[in-house]
Design a protein around this motif. Structure first.
Motif, PDB file in Angstrom:
ATOM      1  N   LEU A 104     -74.426  48.167  70.867  1.00 15.94           N
ATOM      2  CA  LEU A 104     -75.163  47.410  71.880  1.00 15.94           C
ATOM      3  C   LEU A 104     -75.734  46.110  71.330  1.00 15.94           C
ATOM      4  O   LEU A 104     -75.995  45.173  72.091  1.00 15.94           O
ATOM      5  N   SER A 105     -75.920  46.022  70.023  1.00  8.92           N
ATOM      6  CA  SER A 105     -76.466  44.795  69.427  1.00  8.92           C
ATOM      7  C   SER A 105     -75.391  43.735  69.209  1.00  8.92           C
ATOM      8  O   SER A 105     -75.721  42.544  69.074  1.00  8.92           O
ATOM      9  N   ILE A 106     -74.129  44.124  69.191  1.00  3.90           N
ATOM     10  CA  ILE A 106     -73.059  43.169  68.880  1.00  3.90           C
ATOM     11  C   ILE A 106     -72.964  42.044  69.905  1.00  3.90           C
ATOM     12  O   ILE A 106     -72.890  40.857  69.531  1.00  3.90           O
ATOM     13  N   PRO A 107     -72.940  42.317  71.228  1.00  7.63           N
ATOM     14  CA  PRO A 107     -72.822  41.200  72.182  1.00  7.63           C
ATOM     15  C   PRO A 107     -73.917  40.164  72.030  1.00  7.63           C
ATOM     16  O   PRO A 107     -73.661  38.950  72.134  1.00  7.63           O
ATOM     17  N   ALA A 108     -75.158  40.594  71.782  1.00  7.82           N
ATOM     18  CA  ALA A 108     -76.254  39.635  71.625  1.00  7.82           C
ATOM     19  C   ALA A 108     -76.057  38.760  70.389  1.00  7.82           C
ATOM     20  O   ALA A 108     -76.375  37.559  70.406  1.00  7.82           O
ATOM     21  N   LEU A 109     -75.507  39.350  69.322  1.00  5.40           N
ATOM     22  CA  LEU A 109     -75.319  38.590  68.081  1.00  5.40           C
ATOM     23  C   LEU A 109     -74.105  37.668  68.141  1.00  5.40           C
ATOM     24  O   LEU A 109     -74.107  36.592  67.531  1.00  5.40           O
ATOM     25  N   MET A 111     -72.773  36.305  70.866  1.00  8.32           N
ATOM     26  CA  MET A 111     -72.755  35.430  72.036  1.00  8.32           C
ATOM     27  C   MET A 111     -72.672  33.957  71.637  1.00  8.32           C
ATOM     28  O   MET A 111     -71.852  33.203  72.160  1.00  8.32           O
ATOM     29  N   ALA A 112     -73.525  33.527  70.699  1.00  9.46           N
ATOM     30  CA  ALA A 112     -73.562  32.113  70.322  1.00  9.46           C
ATOM     31  C   ALA A 112     -72.233  31.656  69.737  1.00  9.46           C
ATOM     32  O   ALA A 112     -71.747  30.553  70.029  1.00  9.46           O
ATOM     33  N   HIS A 113     -71.614  32.511  68.920  1.00  5.37           N
ATOM     34  CA  HIS A 113     -70.346  32.146  68.289  1.00  5.37           C
ATOM     35  C   HIS A 113     -69.235  32.031  69.331  1.00  5.37           C
ATOM     36  O   HIS A 113     -68.454  31.075  69.310  1.00  5.37           O
ATOM     37  N   VAL A 114     -69.163  32.977  70.239  1.00  2.00           N
ATOM     38  CA  VAL A 114     -68.107  32.962  71.258  1.00  2.00           C
ATOM     39  C   VAL A 114     -68.276  31.753  72.176  1.00  2.00           C
ATOM     40  O   VAL A 114     -67.307  31.036  72.480  1.00  2.00           O
ATOM     41  N   ARG A 118     -65.147  29.310  71.908  1.00  2.00           N
ATOM     42  CA  ARG A 118     -64.203  29.461  73.017  1.00  2.00           C
ATOM     43  C   ARG A 118     -64.605  28.647  74.238  1.00  2.00           C
ATOM     44  O   ARG A 118     -63.791  27.918  74.808  1.00  2.00           O
ATOM     45  N   LEU A 119     -65.891  28.744  74.655  1.00  2.00           N
ATOM     46  CA  LEU A 119     -66.297  27.989  75.834  1.00  2.00           C
ATOM     47  C   LEU A 119     -66.366  26.490  75.523  1.00  2.00           C
ATOM     48  O   LEU A 119     -66.081  25.653  76.392  1.00  2.00           O
ATOM     49  N   GLY A 120     -66.745  26.152  74.277  1.00  2.00           N
ATOM     50  CA  GLY A 120     -66.735  24.740  73.889  1.00  2.00           C
ATOM     51  C   GLY A 120     -65.333  24.157  73.977  1.00  2.00           C
ATOM     52  O   GLY A 120     -65.144  23.004  74.391  1.00  2.00           O
ATOM     53  N   GLN A 121     -64.327  24.923  73.614  1.00  2.00           N
ATOM     54  CA  GLN A 121     -62.949  24.455  73.714  1.00  2.00           C
ATOM     55  C   GLN A 121     -62.534  24.309  75.172  1.00  2.00           C
ATOM     56  O   GLN A 121     -61.869  23.346  75.557  1.00  2.00           O
ATOM     57  N   THR A 122     -62.939  25.296  76.012  1.00  2.00           N
ATOM     58  CA  THR A 122     -62.534  25.268  77.416  1.00  2.00           C
ATOM     59  C   THR A 122     -63.202  24.127  78.177  1.00  2.00           C
ATOM     60  O   THR A 122     -62.550  23.418  78.966  1.00  2.00           O
ATOM     61  N   LEU A 123     -64.504  23.930  77.962  1.00  2.00           N
ATOM     62  CA  LEU A 123     -65.246  22.920  78.724  1.00  2.00           C
ATOM     63  C   LEU A 123     -65.067  21.502  78.177  1.00  2.00           C
ATOM     64  O   LEU A 123     -64.932  20.546  78.944  1.00  2.00           O
ATOM     65  N   THR A 228     -76.073  22.013  75.993  1.00  2.00           N
ATOM     66  CA  THR A 228     -75.546  22.738  77.162  1.00  2.00           C
ATOM     67  C   THR A 228     -75.023  24.115  76.764  1.00  2.00           C
ATOM     68  O   THR A 228     -75.292  25.128  77.432  1.00  2.00           O
ATOM     69  N   LEU A 229     -74.263  24.153  75.675  1.00  2.00           N
ATOM     70  CA  LEU A 229     -73.732  25.436  75.204  1.00  2.00           C
ATOM     71  C   LEU A 229     -74.866  26.366  74.780  1.00  2.00           C
ATOM     72  O   LEU A 229     -74.793  27.585  75.010  1.00  2.00           O
ATOM     73  N   ASP A 230     -75.907  25.806  74.175  1.00  2.00           N
ATOM     74  CA  ASP A 230     -77.047  26.649  73.771  1.00  2.00           C
ATOM     75  C   ASP A 230     -77.754  27.229  74.991  1.00  2.00           C
ATOM     76  O   ASP A 230     -78.194  28.389  74.975  1.00  2.00           O
ATOM     77  N   ARG A 231     -77.885  26.417  76.064  1.00  2.26           N
ATOM     78  CA  ARG A 231     -78.521  26.935  77.276  1.00  2.26           C
ATOM     79  C   ARG A 231     -77.679  28.044  77.906  1.00  2.26           C
ATOM     80  O   ARG A 231     -78.220  29.050  78.379  1.00  2.26           O
ATOM     81  N   ILE A 232     -76.375  27.867  77.893  1.00  2.00           N
ATOM     82  CA  ILE A 232     -75.497  28.923  78.419  1.00  2.00           C
ATOM     83  C   ILE A 232     -75.640  30.196  77.586  1.00  2.00           C
ATOM     84  O   ILE A 232     -75.727  31.310  78.120  1.00  2.00           O
ATOM     85  N   THR A 233     -75.668  30.013  76.263  1.00  2.65           N
ATOM     86  CA  THR A 233     -75.841  31.161  75.368  1.00  2.65           C
ATOM     87  C   THR A 233     -77.155  31.882  75.655  1.00  2.65           C
ATOM     88  O   THR A 233     -77.199  33.120  75.748  1.00  2.65           O
ATOM     89  N   GLY A 234     -78.224  31.105  75.784  1.00  2.00           N
ATOM     90  CA  GLY A 234     -79.519  31.710  76.063  1.00  2.00           C
ATOM     91  C   GLY A 234     -79.537  32.452  77.379  1.00  2.00           C
ATOM     92  O   GLY A 234     -80.086  33.570  77.473  1.00  2.00           O
ATOM     93  N   GLY A 235     -78.930  31.864  78.413  1.00  4.44           N
ATOM     94  CA  GLY A 235     -78.895  32.526  79.711  1.00  4.44           C
ATOM     95  C   GLY A 235     -78.116  33.813  79.687  1.00  4.44           C
ATOM     96  O   GLY A 235     -78.545  34.845  80.239  1.00  4.44           O
ATOM     97  N   LEU A 236     -76.936  33.790  79.039  1.00 10.81           N
ATOM     98  CA  LEU A 236     -76.128  35.012  78.957  1.00 10.81           C
ATOM     99  C   LEU A 236     -76.813  36.076  78.111  1.00 10.81           C
ATOM    100  O   LEU A 236     -76.723  37.272  78.411  1.00 10.81           O
ATOM    101  N   THR A 237     -77.489  35.653  77.049  1.00 10.35           N
ATOM    102  CA  THR A 237     -78.198  36.620  76.209  1.00 10.35           C
ATOM    103  C   THR A 237     -79.321  37.286  76.987  1.00 10.35           C
ATOM    104  O   THR A 237     -79.505  38.510  76.921  1.00 10.35           O
ATOM    105  N   ILE A 238     -80.064  36.473  77.739  1.00 12.24           N
ATOM    106  CA  ILE A 238     -81.133  37.045  78.569  1.00 12.24           C
ATOM    107  C   ILE A 238     -80.544  37.993  79.615  1.00 12.24           C
ATOM    108  O   ILE A 238     -81.086  39.069  79.883  1.00 12.24           O
TER     109      ILE A 238
END
Length: 576
Positions: A104-109, A111-114, A118-123, A228-238
Motif C-alpha cells: 500500500l505504500s508503493i503507489p504513494a512513493l 507517484m512522483a517518479h511516474v 511518463r506524464l511529463g513525456q505525454t504532456l 504543474t507536474l508537482d501539483r498533479i503528483t500532490g493531488g493524486l497522492t492526496i
C-alpha cells in the motif's frame, strides 16, 4: 503427455480475487526485475544504462504490453485497497500484514517518479533518461533516499508475494537457494548501479558542456512545467491517501453494523464455543479467539485443509462461492455439510468439527518437529497385496505367519527401492509405494513398471527359498496408477507419517483389487502406460468400472509382471 483442455466455466470457477492479484503482481514484478537489471548496468557506465533503457522501454511501451502493464498496475492497486477493507484479521503471520503495508505504500512513493517521467513525456514531450534522472536525484535534490526506499520496499513486497505463490510448488525446495541468491543479488547490484551512475553524473555535471547537452528544456522541461507536474503528483497522492482512509472508514462502518447486527455462537464440537459478529469467516473467528485451526495456504482457498463438517442443519448457510465450490469439487467433497472454513461466513449459530486437526505445541510447551506441509504434485502409486494370507495364518503359528509376511514385504520393498521408489505405507500384508518424489512423470512411470517386474522376480526367489515350508507359492496382485496427489505429513503428535492422498492413490488400490477378478498379476492404468512410452499394442487393453467414478477407465492387464521390464526398456530405446 497430452492434457485435457480447460473449459471456460471451470476456469472462471477456479479463479479467485487473490489469483487475479497474483497475476497482476507477477506482471509488475517482471517489470521491476527488468528495471533493476537496467539499474545494475550502472556498474558498467551511464552509457550502458542508456543502451539498456532503450530495450527496456521498447518492450514495456509497446502498446499491447503497455495496456496490460497499466491495467495490471491499476488492478493490483485496487485489489490491495480492497484487501485492506476485506481482511478482518491481521494475525495470520507477521509477514502477511507486512506485505500488505509495503504494497500500500508503493503507489504513494512511486507517484512522483511516474508523473515526472511518463506524464511529463505525454504532456510536454520530456525525454528524461538516466542522465537527467540521476542528476535530479543526486545533484538537484535529495530524492535519492526516497527512491532507494521505494526500490527496497517494492522488491521486498514482490519477493513476499512470489514466496507465498511458490512455497507449495513441488520444485520450491530445490529452487529456494537459487531464488534466495537472486533475491539478494539483483537489488544489491541495482542499488550499486544507481550509486555508481549517480557518482558519474555528479562529476560530469560540473562540466558546462555536459549541462548544455543533457539539461535542455526538451529533456527536463521548465520550472512552470515542473510545478504543474508537482501539483498533479500532490493531488493524486492526496486522492490515494483518501482512498486508504475511505477503506479504513468502511471497515469501521462494517464493524459497527456487525455489532448492531448481533453476535453468533460457533461451536467446535469439542465443547469449545466462541461468540463473534456476523460476517466473520469461521477461520477468522478461530484466529481471533486463538483456536487452533489447520490452514496450509493461510486462508487463500488454495488448499482444503481448513475443511469443516457442519453438525445439524446446513440448509440456512450461504451458498459456496465459485472458488469454494471449485476447491470442494476438486477434492471430491460433494457432501453439502462440508465447507471451507476460510470461505464460510455464517449468519446464524453454527456447530461443526474440523476435518484436519491443527498441529499444536506439546505438553512441555516445545514445538515438535515441523510437519511438512502439503504439496500437490504428480506421483505414481503402486499398490501390492499378498494373496492368501488369511489361509496362511489359519494353518500356521502366528509368529510363523508374521515371519513370512515380513519376508514378502521385504522382497517387495527391495524391488521398489532398487528402482527408485519409496515404500510408503504397510497395511497388513500389503504396501503402497510412491514413485516420482525425485523424478519426472515419465521416469516415475517407468520406475514403477520396472519395480513391478522386480517384485515378481524377488517373489520367485522367496518362493524358492521357502519351498520346503509352503504348500503353495506366494502370489500377489499389483495396481499402478499415476496422477496429481497431495503429499505431506499426516497423523497426530508422535504418530505422523509422510504419505500421499488423492484420487490417483485410491485408483491404484482399486486396480490392485481387480487383479483377483481378472486373474492377472498386475493392472496398469492407461495413463501410466502412455506416460512411460510403452507401445500401444504392448499390453492388452480393457475397460473397467472403478468404484467412485462415473465413467469406465482404460487399463492394461499384465498376466506376467516380469515382462514389464522388457517392455519398458524397449519403449525407452524407441523414444531415444
Amino acid at each position: 503427455m497430452a492434457t485435457a483442455p480447460v473449459h471456460m466455466p471451470e476456469l472462471v470457477r477456479a479463479t479467485s480475487v487473490r489469483q487475479v492479484r497474483l497475476v497482476c503482481g507477477v506482471i509488475l514484478f517482471s517489470y521491476v526485475i527488468s528495471h533493476f537489471l537496467n539499474h545494475a548496468l550502472g556498474n558498467v557506465s551511464v552509457d550502458a544504462m542508456e543502451v539498456g533503457v532503450y530495450y527496456h522501454t521498447a518492450f514495456w511501451q509497446f502498446l499491447p504490453v503497455a495496456i496490460v502493464f497499466y491495467a495490471a498496475a491499476l488492478t493490483h492497486m485496487g485489489l490491495g485497497i480492497y484487501a485492506l477493507y476485506q481482511r478482518r484479521q491481521f494475525r495470520w503471520r507477521t509477514i502477511e500484514p507486512l506485505q500488505l503495508v509495503l504494497g500500500l505504500s508503493i503507489p504513494a512513493l512511486v507517484m512522483a517518479h511516474v508523473i515526472g517521467v511518463r506524464l511529463g513525456q505525454t504532456l510536454y514531450g520530456h525525454q528524461k533518461l538516466y542522465p537527467q534522472e540521476l542528476y535530479l536525484f543526486f545533484v538537484a535534490s535529495n530524492r535519492i533516499w526516497t527512491m532507494t526506499i521505494l526500490l527496497i520496499i517494492a522488491w521486498i513486497h514482490g519477493c513476499i508475494g512470489i514466496f507465498f505463490w511458490l512455497r507449495l510448488k513441488p520444485f520450491f525446495t530445490r529452487a529456494a537457494p537459487y531464488l534466495l541468491a537472486a533475491a539478494v543479488l539483483i537489488p544489491t547490484l541495482a542499488l550499486l548501479g544507481v550509486y555508481q551512475g549517480g557518482r558519474s553524473v555528479a562529476i560530469e555535471a560540473d562540466d558546462g558542456e555536459w549541462r548544455t547537452h543533457n539539461l535542455t528544456r526538451r529533456q527536463v522541461g521548465t520550472v512552470a512545467e515542473a510545478d504543474t507536474l508537482d501539483r498533479i503528483t500532490g493531488g493524486l497522492t492526496i486522492g490515494y491517501v483518501g482512498l486508504l482512509g475511505l477503506a479504513l472508514a468502511a471497515r469501521g462502518v462494517r464493524a459497527l453494523r456487525e455489532r448492531r447486527g448481533g453476535m453468533i455462537a460457533l461451536s467446535y464440537g469439542n465443547g469449545k464455543t466462541v461468540r463473534v459478529p456476523k460476517g466473520l469467516s469461521v477461520l477468522e473467528a478461530s484466529l481471533r479467539h486463538n483456536v487452533p485451526h489447520a490452514s496450509v495456504c493461510g486462508g487463500r482457498a488454495r488448499c482444503s485443509t481448513c475443511r469443516i463438517r457442519i453438525i445439524g442443519d446446513h440448509g440456512a448457510l450461504p451458498e459456496p462461492s465459485q472458488r469454494e465450490a471449485f476447491v470442494l469439487t476438486r477434492v471430491g467433497a460433494t457432501d453439502p455439510s462440508i465447507r471451507l472454513a476460510c470461505q464460510l461466513r455464517p449468519t446464524s449459530d453454527l456447530s461443526f468439527f474440523q476435518l484436519f486437526t491443527a498441529h499444536t505445541l506439546s505438553a512441555s510447551g516445545q514445538a515438535s518437529t515441523p510437519a511438512r506441509i502439503g504439496q500437490e504434485r504428480y506421483l505414481v502409486s503402486l499398490f501390492v497385496d499378498m494373496r492368501g494370507s488369511t489361509q496362511l495364518a489359519e494353518k500356521r503359528l502366528p509368529f510363523d505367519t508374521v515371519f513370512i509376511v515380513n519376508r514378502f514385504l521385504g522382497a517387495v520393498s527391495q524391488a521398489v527401492v532398487e528402482n527408485g521408489g519409496q515404500p510408503n505405507q504397510f497395511v497388513g500384508d500389503g504396501m503402497l509405494a510412491l514413485f516420482g518424489l525425485s523424478a519426472d512423470p515419465q521416469e516415475a512411470c517407468r520406475q514403477a513398471l520396472k519395480a513391478a517386474a522386480g517384485i515378481a522376480t524377488h517373489i520367485d526367489e522367496l518362493n524358492e527359498l521357502l519351498s520346503h515350508d509352503l504348500r503353495q507359492p506366494i502370489r500377489f496382485g499389483i495396481g499402478i496408477h499415476g496422477g496429481e496427489v497431495i503429499i505431506g505429513d499426516i497423523g497426530y503428535r508422535d504418530h505422523i507419517v509422510f504419505t500421499a492422498l488423492g484420487d490417483a492413490v485410491n485408483v491404484a488400490a482399486r486396480l490392485q483389487d481387480m487383479t483377483k477378478t481378472l486373474a492377472c498379476e498386475a493392472i496398469v492404468s492407461e495413463e501410466v502406460r502412455r506416460t512411460a512410452g510403452l507401445a500401444d499394442d504392448a499390453l492388452p487393453q480393457q475397460e473397467v468400472a472403478i468404484r467412485g467414478r462415473d465413467e469406465p477407465m482404460a487399463v492394461r492387464v499384465v498376466a506376467d509382471a516380469r515382462e514389464l521390464a522388457m517392455l519398458v526398456d524397449r519403449g525407452a530405446r524407441v523414444a531415444a
